[in-house]
Enzyme design. Sequence first.
Site, PDB file in Angstrom:
ATOM      1  N   ASP A 233       8.358   3.111  -5.180  1.00 29.91           N
ATOM      2  CA  ASP A 233       6.933   2.873  -4.952  1.00 29.91           C
ATOM      3  C   ASP A 233       6.480   1.571  -5.608  1.00 29.91           C
ATOM      4  OD1 ASP A 233       4.212   3.962  -4.230  1.00 29.91           O
ATOM      5  OD2 ASP A 233       3.939   3.739  -6.393  1.00 29.91           O
ATOM      6  N   GLU A 302       9.219  -0.265  -1.368  1.00 29.63           N
ATOM      7  CA  GLU A 302       7.915  -0.543  -0.758  1.00 29.63           C
ATOM      8  C   GLU A 302       7.599  -2.007  -1.041  1.00 29.63           C
ATOM      9  OE1 GLU A 302       3.266   0.917  -0.631  1.00 29.63           O
ATOM     10  OE2 GLU A 302       4.311   0.848  -2.539  1.00 29.63           O
TER      11      GLU A 302
HETATM   12  C1  GLC Z   1       1.972   2.988  -3.016  1.00 32.44           C
HETATM   13  C2  GLC Z   1       1.779   4.297  -2.309  1.00 32.44           C
HETATM   14  C3  GLC Z   1       0.333   4.636  -2.305  1.00 32.44           C
HETATM   15  C4  GLC Z   1      -0.128   4.776  -3.740  1.00 32.44           C
HETATM   16  C5  GLC Z   1       0.184   3.514  -4.533  1.00 32.44           C
HETATM   17  C6  GLC Z   1       0.044   3.754  -6.006  1.00 32.44           C
HETATM   18  O1  GLC Z   1       1.363   1.945  -2.367  1.00 32.44           O
HETATM   19  O2  GLC Z   1       2.325   4.220  -1.026  1.00 32.44           O
HETATM   20  O3  GLC Z   1       0.055   5.805  -1.588  1.00 32.44           O
HETATM   21  O4  GLC Z   1      -1.505   5.025  -3.770  1.00 32.44           O
HETATM   22  O5  GLC Z   1       1.518   3.090  -4.330  1.00 32.44           O
HETATM   23  O6  GLC Z   1       1.077   4.555  -6.491  1.00 32.44           O
END
Ligand code: GLC
Length: 582
Positions: A233, A302
């Site tokens: 993440d 991500e």
């Molecule tokens: C990422 C996740 C999102 C979350 C953020 C903070 O972007 O996909 O849903 O709110 O991280 O953890």
Amino acid sequence: MNAVARGLTSFFLAIFLSASLFAQQSSTSTQNPDWWKNAVIYEIYPRSFQDSNGDGIGDLNGITSRLDYLQALGIDAIWLTPIYPSPQVDFGYDISDYYNIDPQYGTLADFDRLVAEAKKRNIGIIMDLVLNHTSDKHPWLIESASSRNNPKADWYMWHDPKMVDGKPQPPNNWLSVFGHSAWEWDPARQQYYYHRFYIQQPDLNWNNPLVRKAMYDAERFWIQHGVAGFRLDAITSLFEDPTFSDENYVLGPDGKPLINAYGDKRVDTLKTDNLPEVHDVLRELRQVADQTQGRKVVLIGETYLRSVGDLRKMYGAHNDELDLPMDMEVGFINRFDVNMFRERINQAETQINGDEPLFVFDNHDNIRWDRYDHDAHHEDAGRVIAAVLFASRDTAMMYYGDEIGMVTTPPTRKEDVKDPIGVTGWPKEKGRDGERTPMQWNDGPDAGFAPSGVKTWLPIPPSYEQINVTADEHEPDSMLHWYQQLIALKRQDPALHDGAETMLNTNDEHVLSWLRKAENGEAVVVACNFTDQPQTVSFDLAPQGVRGSSPKTLLKTPGAAEPTSLGSIQLGPFGVYIGRVE
Ligand code: GLC
């Protein structure tokens, strides 16, 4: 052929393909170290997939009960968004214990059973690993905040205030992604802490070796529980510029700062995003993944990035970082612009050293693929998107409900909003509830998501009466069958599985076309009409060294005519044609 016969042909094709697919499925998750290449990864938002115990919230046993459905769809792995104990401010992305399961979702034993049952079906489980921050209720933060000299005093990003007229002010102008200052005052320490996301999500200090070790221990723990990989993440956010100087404002055409949905003057993110130190951590995560149990553990990132060059770096100079950094350039073009798709898919094919691209159109943070809808063309738009996703040379990441064409259903009243950004940003930013609504299994009570009559955590969208799995299972030409057929082709057909990809007819402004060519010489053409008008395409494949000029249809959109030559393939509005060249 009449419409019903045509439909039945494609229906039987799907059955044939999935039957031979099961026969072939010996090469998966654990046995084949390359299982993740050209695979299909299905994202589940656990709160919203299947509620097994009637509390209105989806859970792990619910997911286990739906594994046969997922196997029939043809997926290789499930990515679960966070299921650890959490105060649920950010619905699991605020973790208070990295070693357990939130009771809302089940127990560790339920998790182990899910992993085992999924494995029987050759499906891997991918955990979401949130490394950038914890919950403010995590014992680490509580200890860290208790004084300036406790053993964990340096585990988070603490900073002295800037004093203005004798009053403490945030150290700089950095903004939280979720609105307003990224700094929160802590009266006990008389310092600010940095939070890139919600106030309740304090950022960890990744310069501290003890923080790194603690997180690598968590990584090992879940590998020992049999996970097939991790989705990392917000991985580009781990480090901040040590000078803590102000970011520049982002200016509009009139030279004035742009204002975001929360009313703040927008600032750049050069000092808080994608700092080079991230790569050291990625290599360390990779070493843990590679050393732990002698089997492949895949690392997905991500990665919202600024350029394809930055994307290339995420794989590591020696392929020792991420296996699959998400390519957000292709899926989030957000309009049917042939030239942009062509350019970006081609970049992924030619500018990442031949590594495996990971394409994604949908996730729990963005409006669903209906953002591509075009007047009355919801399903047609979805078929084009699915064709781009599954017929490209890529690992394909999809989101639950995509396969039946679930539509984004945001709240209509502020008081119904669950995602806190929807409250802060209302009405400009309605939050992410709209893409997180319960899975629509059937047209019965609670759409089959929860036992009858239960109040579900987010309302069931009114569309469930038409858009649901059971309806699609009975309709030969449904979106679900389109997904099944495309996924089966991706797995079965050598050219569509891992054949090289070349863009064709590169001056065409209406139709995106490409060639997939397998090592054994098999050639497949794919053509997607990006317009609501009929189009005709013609292919000359001699320059690509492809002999043969007759197309043998592998898949085409319902109602399309059968072409007799590569010189004239007719496509209806948003029509798709996929054919082997013979
Ligand atoms: C990422 C996740 C999102 C979350 C953020 C903070 O972007 O996909 O849903 O709110 O991280 O953890």
